[in-house]
Design an enzyme around this catalytic site. Structure first.
Site, short mmCIF file in Angstrom:
data_model
loop_
_atom_site.label_atom_id
_atom_site.label_comp_id
_atom_site.label_asym_id
_atom_site.label_seq_id
_atom_site.Cartn_x
_atom_site.Cartn_y
_atom_site.Cartn_z
N GLU A 96 0.86 -1.18 0.00
CA GLU A 96 0.00 0.00 0.00
C GLU A 96 0.90 1.23 0.00
OE1 GLU A 96 -2.94 0.22 3.15
OE2 GLU A 96 -2.73 2.41 3.26
N GLU A 143 -1.95 11.40 3.72
CA GLU A 143 -2.94 11.23 4.78
C GLU A 143 -2.82 12.42 5.73
OE1 GLU A 143 -3.86 6.76 5.95
OE2 GLU A 143 -1.71 7.14 5.98
#
Length: 554
Positions: free
Chosen positions: A142, A147
């Site tokens: 991933e 974020e």
């Protein structure tokens, strides 16, 4: 005329050689825009973006595909988190992804985004693997391009997760953060530049973290496969906690654009890699490069019905698969792309796990505990099977589940579902079921006690109505070890179109049988989508060398 010395000639030779190598390397490193969504249309393009539906992880939202939660406003995509009662949850939001339309291996992937403020939110721009070549998360990796836990007003995190580096089974993910004081009030460009050697993380072209390929195994570098893009706005969860009185709703994540840049050598064909006999109007595309020329070829009895001289074609398939081939020529050179397509009677995609875990879903519900992994060590056919180790039983059989969804049923039609399975332990039980994906109506069900040899199990039923169904294998009722391979979901009509399995050799030589009887001598193998036989001694009888399949119903 003055004659050049040998030394001068050598110097000129090496100079021109250097220029040639430099220009070649410059071409290899050139990134050009191969795809974008500028969000200039009136609505979200659903041919590109799919939506996650339902709750996820430890968050407190319910994801929807409603306009309330995702829409285009003034040329920007808005993902909107709302405080409302919906499907038993108090908050809604949206997650968009290119999972079933577009994916990329290597290049620069960027988006211009303005982030929501106030506590309790985690907007994210990230990548997941399309094929899951090494297994489910975190085995296949991933990449979190951006974020932003909104409790940390200025913090932007860039992170990678792998089997070796994750919060649950490894030594923690690898990443870093950068402080952007106006991330919640201004747009910024968040990007990664990804090569076979490293992944660099940027905000507004300022690099703040690099993850390097250690040239080990896939547990540390699974980033040698295509990934797809995800945009979402999460509400709550362990990172930021639940929303508080200080949390402002609606919370809005705004995306001005998403763009992908690649070296054209790294570009690829996008489209369906598994389809059924006689499928029509199946699209395939390569990057749309200004001024480029395109030509396409399709295998067997397939036909291009639109777009043959453009970057995108539509294909009507027959009963044979093989490689879709695109050739592109532009000012920088000639490029050829090949894309294998499996065409069969099987509605299930990647039915034997030869493309990792793509199209398959796993679920583990508390208090159950289980490991799912691909294994080459014990297979029925092909290179891989799926191994499931149920370590702790759940409260329900479906607390450990393998499934493939979105199987479209037609009212009154007969269907056959089957799979091969085994267990090294005695009395290992499981439940196989076909259910309605929406209201969970049960269409077919079988309780099975496995043996320690590969055995095929089958379910037959007639669909009572048009519906979307799921093929589920439930293993949560007991502890045990399970192997699975070669799933099928089909109809008699599809099966009867061609009872020969792997007629186009897209799955290699399985299940074809090649046999020689002394004194005949010959060798056979699949080469370029064909089975090639080389005979050094023809033997005494015609049947001294034979090639075929068994098991037909006439």
């Amino acid at each position: 005329m003055k004659l050049q010395s040998k030394k001068e000639c050598l110097l000129k030779f090496y100079f021109f050689l250097f220029i040639l190598i430099y220009l070649s390397d410059l071409k290899a490193q050139t990134l050009i825009q191969v795809w974008s969504d500028e969000f200039n249309g009136p609505t979200i393009d659903h041919s590109i973006w799919d939506f996650e539906i339902g709750p996820t992880n430890d968050n407190v939202h319910y994801y929807t595909d409603r306009l309330n939660n995702a829409k285009i406003v003034d040329g920007k995509l808005q993902i909107i988190a709302l405080k409302e009662s919906y499907q038993g949850f108090n908050y809604t939001s949206a997650l968009l992804m290119t999972k079933n339309s577009m994916n990329w291996k290597y290049g620069r992937i960027e988006a211009r985004i303005k982030l929501p403020g106030t506590p309790g939110f985690v907007p994210a721009f990230w990548l997941l693997p399309s094929d899951g070549r090494y297994g489910w998360w975190p085995q296949s990796g991933e990449t979190d391009i951006m974020e932003h836990p909104s409790n940390e007003v200025t913090s932007i995190y860039g992170t990678v997760h792998t089997q070796a580096y994750n919060s649950f089974t490894g030594s923690g993910p690898r990443g870093d953060l950068i402080h952007i004081p106006d991330a919640e009030t201004q747009f910024h460009i968040y990007a990664v530049e990804w090569t076979s050697e490293q992944i660099d993380f940027y905000v507004d072209n300022q690099k703040y973290f690099t993850f390097n390929n250690d040239h080990g195994a896939s547990d540390t570098w699974p980033f040698n496969q295509p990934f797809y893009i995800i945009l979402n706005l999460a509400v709550g969860g362990g990172w930021v906690g639940n929303p508080t009185s200080a949390s402002v709703f609606p919370a809005v994540m705004e995306i001005d654009y998403v763009r992908v840049y690649q070296n054209l050598n790294d570009a690829a064909i996008n489209g369906a890699d598994f389809t059924t006999y006689n499928s029509q109007s199946i699209p395939y595309s390569v990057p749309n490069i200004s001024g480029a020329g395109y030509s396409w070829n399709v295998p067997g009895d397939a036909q291009i019905i639109a777009g043959s001289n453009t970057n995108k074609i539509d294909v009507d398939w027959g009963i044979f698969g093989g490689d879709v081939v695109a050739e592109m020529t532009d000012g920088s050179g000639y490029y050829k792309y090949q894309y294998p397509v499996k065409v069969s009677y099987n509605y299930l995609k990647n039915a034997g796990f030869e493309k990792g875990v793509r199209y398959w879903n796993k679920a583990i519900g508390y208090p159950a505990a289980a490991d799912f992994s691909l294994t080459p060590n014990d297979v029925h056919e092909g290179s891989f099977s799926l191994y499931v180790d149920v370590k702790t039983a759940g409260s329900n059989p479906w607390d450990v589940q393998l499934s493939q969804r979105n199987l479209m049923l037609n009212a009154g039609k007969q269907y056959r579902a089957s799979f091969w399975a085994k267990s090294p332990a005695t009395n290992s039980t499981l439940n196989a079921a076909i259910i309605n994906s929406t209201n969970y109506t049960l269409y077919a069900n079988k309780s099975i006690i496995l043996t320690n040899t590969w055995t095929q199990y089958e379910l037959n039923f007639a669909a009572p109505s048009n519906a979307s169904a799921s093929f589920n294998i439930d293993m949560g009722g007991h502890t045990g070890n399970f192997y699975f391979d070669n799933f099928v979901f089909t109809t008699p009509e599809l099966t009867n179109l061609n009872q020969i399995v792997n007629a186009d050799f897209t799955d290699g030589s399985t299940p074809w049988v090649f046999t020689t009887y002394s004194p005949a001598q010959a060798n056979g193998s699949v080469q370029n989508g064909e089975y090639a036989i080389s005979i050094s001694n023809g033997g005494t009888y015609p049947w001294g060398i034979n090639f075929g399949q068994i098991g037909f119903f006439i």
